[in-house]
Every structure is written in C-alpha cells, then in structure tokens.
Write a protein that holds these residues in place. Structure first.
Motif, PDB file in Angstrom:
ATOM      1  N   ARG A   6       0.567  -0.852  -0.030  1.00  0.00           N
ATOM      2  CA  ARG A   6       0.309  -0.057   0.092  1.00  0.00           C
ATOM      3  C   ARG A   6       1.380   0.902  -1.109  1.00  0.00           C
ATOM      4  N   MET A   7       0.573   2.360  -0.881  1.00  0.00           N
ATOM      5  CA  MET A   7       1.054   3.146  -1.037  1.00  0.00           C
ATOM      6  C   MET A   7       0.549   4.926  -0.720  1.00  0.00           C
ATOM      7  N   ALA A   8       0.756   5.750  -0.890  1.00  0.00           N
ATOM      8  CA  ALA A   8      -0.481   6.999  -0.658  1.00  0.00           C
ATOM      9  C   ALA A   8      -2.159   6.706  -0.932  1.00  0.00           C
ATOM     10  N   SER A  11      -2.542   0.794  -4.252  1.00  0.00           N
ATOM     11  CA  SER A  11      -1.864  -0.073  -3.966  1.00  0.00           C
ATOM     12  C   SER A  11      -1.589  -1.318  -5.050  1.00  0.00           C
ATOM     13  N   HIS A  31      -6.769   2.259  -3.508  1.00  0.00           N
ATOM     14  CA  HIS A  31      -6.517   1.524  -2.801  1.00  0.00           C
ATOM     15  C   HIS A  31      -8.389   1.030  -3.013  1.00  0.00           C
ATOM     16  N   GLY A  90      10.768  -2.366   5.435  1.00  0.00           N
ATOM     17  CA  GLY A  90       9.080  -1.897   5.250  1.00  0.00           C
ATOM     18  C   GLY A  90       9.856  -2.341   3.578  1.00  0.00           C
ATOM     19  N   GLU A 112       6.311   3.279  -1.138  1.00  0.00           N
ATOM     20  CA  GLU A 112       6.854   4.717   0.039  1.00  0.00           C
ATOM     21  C   GLU A 112       5.194   5.090   0.205  1.00  0.00           C
ATOM     22  N   THR A 113       4.850   4.984   1.360  1.00  0.00           N
ATOM     23  CA  THR A 113       4.003   4.936   1.700  1.00  0.00           C
ATOM     24  C   THR A 113       3.197   6.157   1.527  1.00  0.00           C
ATOM     25  N   ASP A 116       2.285   7.722  -4.035  1.00  0.00           N
ATOM     26  CA  ASP A 116       1.923   6.880  -4.703  1.00  0.00           C
ATOM     27  C   ASP A 116       3.551   6.010  -5.600  1.00  0.00           C
TER      28      ASP A 116
END
Length: 647
Positions: A6-8, A11, A31, A90, A112-113, A116
């Motif tokens: 999951r990114m910002a 996904s 997401h 991570g 990179e949370t 994106d």
C-alpha cells in the motif's frame, strides 16, 4: 500466497503462482482495486508459447519465458522455484532459486507510503563455485491491462533534450535506452503508459526500457541497466531501483512528490554563472565586476564556470589539474563573499585533458584499449572512476578545493560519453560516482551540488536523489528552453530544475522574446542568470532586480507547491497561494486594433470557492476552472506572473 503493498492512495498486489514458478501481478491501482478478479490473469488456452509467456509475470529468466521476453539472461537457460518470502524493514522480498543454474534471485518491493510510488529491484546471488555472466539483468518487469497503449517518452539530442512525445502501440515492441555510459541526451530513463502508469529508472549509466504488446493482450514494460554483468562465486549483485508510479489525475505530480521526498531541505539560491559572459577567459577583475552587478540585482550565489584552473585557456587542456590559475584566487573568493554572495565553482572530475599533468603522470587511469590511442571527444578523455586510486583522487581533489576555499556550490559537469569503457565496467564507474556524491553530502553538507553532463545527459532518479539541482540543457534560448522544461517537468520536480536567463537567441526557434519572458521562464524552476549583465542597460537591470525580487516572493510555492502543467503555463498550488507562470508563444489577438477577447488559461485542482489576485480582482473557482485566468498579451507583454489567494 498473495501480498498487497500500500502506497499513499494506491496499492500493488502480487502473488506467487500455484506451482511456485514465478511471481505475477494481480492488480495495481487505487486502494481496494485488488478486491475482485484480477484484470491481468490469463483465462484462455495457450498455443505455441509457454504459460509464463501468457502470464502477468513480474520477473522471469529466459528458460521460463523464452518467447515474449525475459528479464534475466545467462549462458544457458534458467528455471526458478519459489523459496520463501520475507517482510522486514519495509521491504517485501520474494526469493526464487534455480539449483541447476546455481542462482538465487530475490524480487524486492518497497512501497513509499507517503507518495504513490513503488520501488522495485532484484538481488541475484551466484551459488556456483565459478563466476556467472549475466547478459541481461533487468530491474523489474510489469504487465498492464492495456491492449493498445499510448506511450509517452522523452527524447532529443544535445541542446534539445526532454522533448515530450507519444506513440500508440497496437502491436510489437518499443525500446529506448543509452549505451553512452550515462543516461544520455537522446532519451530519458522514464516512460508512461496511458498517462496512468509510469516508470523511472534510478541508474546513472547505460540502460534500456522496453514496452511490448504481448500475444496475451497485456502490455509489458521492462527496465534495467545494460549488461553484461559478471557475478563472482558467492557474490550478490543488486540491480538499480525502478520506481513505479500510478495516477489517474497527473503522473507528473506523483513524480514531483517523490522527488521532494528524496531531496534534502535546502534553499536554492538565485545564482549568477559567468560562463556565457566570459567563456574560458576567467579574468578575476572582470569576474569581480560581474559579481558586483549580480549582487546589486539581488543574486545570492556567484558561480565561476570552466576556465579557472591551470592550463585551461580553451577546451584542449587543464582537465585533471584542479588548481587555480591565479595566486589571488582565494582573495577573489573572499571578495565575492564580502559582497553578500555565496561562492560556487565548476568542476569536471571524471575527465582529463591529454595535455594535463595528471595524464602525463597517470596515462592508464583513462579508459583505453591496449595498443590504441584513446578516443578524444571534446578534446578530452574519461577517467576510469571504477579504479580505487581514481576514486580516491577525485575525493581528495574535491575535499582539498572545498577545504582551501569557502565554496558553497559545485557544478559537476561531464562533457563526453564513455567509448572504450566496456559495459561490464559500467557498474563500477557508476557506483563510485554515487560514492563521491554521498561523500560530499556527508563531509561537506553545506555545499549544494548541481548535476550536469553536457546539459541534460545525466538526470536519472539516482543522480537527482544525490544532488540538489540538475542542468536540463546547455540550450538557454527562451522558446527552445520552454519545450525542454515542459518535458523535464513531466519527469522531475521544479526544485531540481536549474534555469537561466541569458542572451541566447535560439537554436531551433529564434523568435525574439522579452527580458520578462526569459525571467518568467527561468522562474519555473531554480532561477539563475547567465547573461553578460555588464551590457544590460539601466532599465534592464532595474527590471531584472524587480523580477528577481518577485521570484523570491513566490520561490517557496514554485519549489514546494503542487505543479499543474498547462498549455504555455504552469500552475503551482500551495495552501496559502496559487502562482501561475504564463507565456505567449503564438499569435496575438489583434486587440485593441480589432475586436477580440483575452487569452485564457484554465486552472486545475482548485480547493477554495473563490480567489483574489493582487489587484483585487475576484474569481470564482468555477470561472478559473471553466473559463480561465485572463491574459492580455501584446508585443511588449509576452509573459506574466499571477498570484492568487483564496478568499
């Protein structure tokens, strides 16, 4: 076994196929997109190809994927079996082993949370008792559910870099790359598909990116450094990282956010560079005169370019002998700083001149073929930075300069590609180049570094993560540069883009533009001046000082705001302000001689109900979005800066 990264706001879901033979992509998007049947899974029978050729494979050796393109190729084919997964620090690591070939391949994923972007790379371990030669060692492959992709890419040449172009691919393949030993001027290591999916390679050497419409109907993108690579017994080779981005409303802003995430927080001063005013004639009294004028204009940094060191009277000598020509150089540096300016210096640490003392003492430090004279390009040769002694020479030289003189800015240039350097030496050179940049940040954290390679020849993600600003092109002519910067900003953020105001007429489009046009154009990134300001009139200097002050007022928004790339305009949006830079490049409306209306620039992504400009004019968000911000262009008014605040 399935994993969702999951990114910002997006996904990426990957799974190991039931037989454990490879990993494959399940879904990539906003997401929740992973909930439901995979849009990439093959549902049909397979004829005349293998299962892997029809599957959305993430990474495969040639044995498993012999027909539609493999990511890993060695002498002899290879087949892998899933060994296990690890999730720590991570990073997701999926390990595959080929006992027969003696290889262990680990697919690495780091989401990179905060943005994106998903970073991917591969770690290949040689389990043999002898070295293994890898002819191809890609960083990643990714399959997309697109049958006829529209590919966007950046191409060009020296003085015409970053030309944004597009191609539709109904079938077959597409390839861009470089064998220059640097990313090169011809293509940038960046590609987008349908303006939704994007890849950018963090590699400062030779590279390739390919896209292919496969028989299964998927579009597969592959990227990596150019091989071959030799991996010794028991050694592990780590490929360059490939960044993957997804967006439905602007990939450029995703890349900009990623650049800001990776950049150190440093103010980018307004600079003056003396190259276009004096060339190789670095006469200190003339340099002082330029510095005084620059300081009066509001410039914050004075940079002396090529020509300051011994033996450097033209491009045939001096490189490698990094000592000032004048014994008064130290006093000159202090004089410049006494004017309220920081001081910067041009260097080209990877190159050497045949007439230099360095080459006379160390002729075998350059790339060469035994029994043959080295190839000269721009009358210079390339040092083998992969050699430990050359790496140490470069580090000690830069340490000496930065210790002996109060320097706060280095312009690192490289004005020739590699010729005699074999591709299997690419890796050592590039990684020692990175080590030098890392050393500069650690030992001289106050020094800003500008990355340059004959213009925009080295602007990859790895370089931009280790320098503070890059030079997109040696072409500073206004209309030429406008196209260069438009393409560059699709790949990188404004705070990385050095842009100068000069007197250059233009290589490709020489239509005259006003001084204001040149300034507003240069304000789109990190503002610099390269013109011979000694020849500017009092009126031009007054206008320049006013525009520099204007830039300083909006610099934080330009460098930190969200950028929207519009037609002949850029909109930078921050919480408190919107800054719009606009240029007129076409014909005029004829007003007031004939009936007509204002030219309009439609803004995007507005969050407030209404806005007011500095004259007090109020605009609704609907007006700015659907009608547009008005500009009344004329022969003398061909560019403008507008600042809007929410009401």
């Amino acid at each position: 076994m399935t994993w969702t990264l999951r990114m910002a706001t997006t996904s990426y879901t990957v799974a190991v196929e039931p037989g454990g033979r490879w990993a494959e992509l399940v879904a990539w998007g906003p997401h929740g997109v992973e909930t439901g049947p995979s849009p990439l899974r093959n549902l049909g029978d397979i004829h005349f190809i293998t299962e892997a050729d029809a599957a959305p494979v993430e990474y495969a050796p040639r044995g498993e994927r012999p027909f539609t393109g493999a990511d890993l190729e060695l002498d002899g084919d290879s087949w892998c079996t899933f060994e296990g997964a690890d999730e720590s620090d991570g990073v997701l690591r999926l390990a595959f082993v080929d006992e027969v070939a003696g290889l262990r391949t680990v697919l690495c994923y780091r989401p990179e949370t905060a943005v994106d972007v998903l970073s991917r790379w591969v770690e290949v371990t040689n389990l043999r008792d002898e070295s293994v030669r890898l002819a191809r060692i890609g960083s990643a492959g990714v399959c997309l559910p697109v049958r006829e992709p529209r590919l966007s890419f950046l191409h060009g040449e020296w003085a015409r870099e970053f030309q944004l172009d597009h191609v539709s691919l109904p079938a077959g393949g597409f390839r861009i790359g470089s064998s220059y030993g640097v990313p090169g001027h011809n293509y940038a290591p960046w590609l987008s598909v349908d303006d939704t999916w994007g890849v950018s390679l963090a590699w400062s050497g030779s590279w390739e990116i390919t896209a292919e419409v496969e028989p299964s109907g998927l579009t597969r993108v592959r990227a990596g450094m150019l091989g071959p690579v030799v991996v010794g017994p028991g050694e592990t080779f780590t490929t360059p990282e490939l960044a993957l981005a997804y967006s439905t409303d602007g990939l450029a802003r995703v890349w900009h956010a990623y650049d800001r995430l990776r950049s150190r927080p440093a103010r980018k001063p307004v600079l003056y560079n003396s190259w276009e005013a004096t060339g190789f004639e670095v006469d200190l009294p003339k340099q002082r005169e330029l510095a005084r004028i620059a300081a009066d204009l509001g410039v914050e940094l004075f940079v002396v370019d090529d020509g300051w060191f011994v033996g450097r009277h033209d491009d045939t000598g001096g490189l490698g002998d990094w000592y000032p020509e004048s014994p008064d150089f130290g006093a000159f540096v202090e004089d410049v700083r006494g004017m309220g300016l920081e001081f910067g210096l041009w260097v080209e640490p990877e190159c050497v001149s045949p007439k230099s003392q360095l080459y006379a003492e160390h002729p075998y430090w350059v790339y060469r073929t035994e029994g043959r004279e080295p190839t000269l390009i721009r009358n210079q040769m390339l040092l083998n930075l992969g050699l430990p002694e050359v790496h140490e020479f470069v580090v000690s030289t830069l340490d000496r300069l930065l210790t002996d003189y109060r320097i706060s800015y280095l312009k690192w240039d490289m004005n020739r590609p590699a010729t005699e350097r074999p591709l299997d030496q690419d890796d050592a050179h590039v990684r020692n180049y990175w080590r030098v940049l890392d050393h500069l940040r650690e030992k001289h954290p106050h020094v800003l570094v500008e990355g340059c390679a004959g213009g925009g020849g080295r602007t990859d993600l790895a370089t931009t993560g280790k320098v503070d600003v890059v030079w997109p092109s040696d072409n500073t002519a206004p209309l030429d540069r406008l196209k260069i910067q438009h393409g560059f900003l699709h790949m990188h953020a404004p705070h990385l883009m050095s842009s100068w105001v000069t007197d250059a007429p233009g290589f490709f489009d020489a239509r005259p533009r006003s001084l204001k046009f040149r300034f507003v154009l240069a304000m789109a990134g990190v503002l610099g001046i390269g013109a011979d300001v000694r020849h500017w009139s009092a009126e031009e200097r007054f206008e320049a000082a006013s525009l520099i002050a204007r830039y300083k007022d909006v610099r934080d928004v330009v460098h930190g705001g969200e950028a929207h790339l519009l037609n002949d305009a850029i909109q930078y949006s921050a919480e408190d302000r919107i800054v719009v830079l606009a240029w007129n490049t076409g014909s005029l409306t004829g007003v007031p001689m004939v009936p007509g209306q204002s030219s309009r620039v439609r803004l995007r992504g507005l969050t407030a109900q209404s806005y007011v400009d500095e004259s007090g004019q109020v605009y609704s968000a609907a007006h700015l979005t659907h009608v547009g911000l008005p500009f009344d262009w004329s022969q003398s008014n061909d560019a403008d800066v507008v600042v809007l605040r929410s009401e």
